[in-house]
Design a protein around this motif. Structure first.
Motif, mmCIF file in Angstrom:
data_model
loop_
_atom_site.group_PDB
_atom_site.id
_atom_site.type_symbol
_atom_site.label_atom_id
_atom_site.label_comp_id
_atom_site.label_asym_id
_atom_site.label_seq_id
_atom_site.Cartn_x
_atom_site.Cartn_y
_atom_site.Cartn_z
ATOM 1 N N LEU A 158 0.845 -1.207 0.000
ATOM 2 C CA LEU A 158 0.000 0.000 0.000
ATOM 3 C C LEU A 158 0.874 1.248 0.000
ATOM 4 C CD1 LEU A 158 -2.757 1.432 0.289
ATOM 5 C CD2 LEU A 158 -2.461 1.218 2.773
ATOM 6 N N ILE A 159 1.890 1.249 0.842
ATOM 7 C CA ILE A 159 2.790 2.399 0.903
ATOM 8 C C ILE A 159 3.513 2.575 -0.439
ATOM 9 C CG2 ILE A 159 4.875 3.301 2.011
ATOM 10 C CD1 ILE A 159 3.895 1.772 4.579
ATOM 11 N N ALA A 160 3.992 1.478 -1.014
ATOM 12 C CA ALA A 160 4.667 1.550 -2.311
ATOM 13 C C ALA A 160 3.712 2.056 -3.393
ATOM 14 C CB ALA A 160 5.232 0.176 -2.690
ATOM 15 N N THR A 161 2.468 1.593 -3.368
ATOM 16 C CA THR A 161 1.478 2.053 -4.351
ATOM 17 C C THR A 161 1.228 3.541 -4.215
ATOM 18 O OG1 THR A 161 0.429 -0.124 -4.417
ATOM 19 C CG2 THR A 161 -0.892 1.742 -5.175
ATOM 20 N N ASP A 162 1.085 4.015 -2.969
ATOM 21 C CA ASP A 162 0.889 5.448 -2.740
ATOM 22 C C ASP A 162 2.086 6.234 -3.261
ATOM 23 O OD1 ASP A 162 -0.512 7.703 -1.902
ATOM 24 O OD2 ASP A 162 0.222 7.581 0.153
#
Length: 176
Positions: A158-162
């Motif tokens: 999720l952090i990488a996607t953001d």
């Protein structure tokens, strides 16, 4: 390192120390500490890895703990691994080792509030601090002058996607 001198021969100890000093010199700007944990060093020597731990500050409020797996030859890519919720970088030793065996320089870090990184457990004042940390680490990965990969698992995904949908400088490849 190996104070009772039973694990390594003199030649092996010298090779490990030379490799450790080279890593320290290469990463002098990043406050690197080469581990002297005897079991980890034994594995590192046996498999040709150099295991590095590092702590640094980002956004002025937390110390970040890192683990870095170096390939024995020149790296063909550099990977930043972002762990999931309730995890820490040490849970990915097998992943880091596998990538290092494949010639990829791997950096995993304990996110704020997890593992050995400082801060209140599982708390972050702003989600953007996650992205700040990734940006700093990706910039460090770029200094190796090889393609840069961002890999995230679970919350790390999720952090990488953001990060990937932000206006920040992007990696060459992402694994989610």
């Amino acid at each position: 390192l190996d104070s009772d001198k039973t694990r390594f021969s003199t030649t092996e100890r010298r090779a490990i120390i030379r490799a450790a000093l080279e890593v320290q010199k290469t990463y002098a700007d990043f406050n690197v500490n080469v581990t002297t944990d005897r079991d980890k060093m034994d594995d590192a020597y046996r498999w040709g890895w150099i295991l590095v731990t590092n702590s640094w500050g980002s956004s002025g409020e937390a110390w970040i703990d890192e683990m870095d797996w170096k390939p024995t030859n020149e790296a063909r890519a550099s990977l930043l691994l972002v762990h999931g919720i309730g995890e820490h970088s040490g849970r990915y030793e097998h992943v880091g080792q596998a990538f290092a065996d494949a010639g990829i320089d791997v950096l995993a870090f304990d996110q704020r509030g997890f593992g050995e990184t400082g801060g209140r457990r599982a708390y972050i004042a702003s989600f953007s601090h996650f992205l700040d940390d990734i940006q700093v680490l990706l910039d460090e990965r770029r200094s190796l002058a090889v393609p840069v990969v961002l890999m995230g698992h679970s919350l790390g995904g999720l952090i990488a996607t953001d990060y990937l949908v932000s206006d920040r400088r992007q990696p060459d490849l992402a694994i989610l």
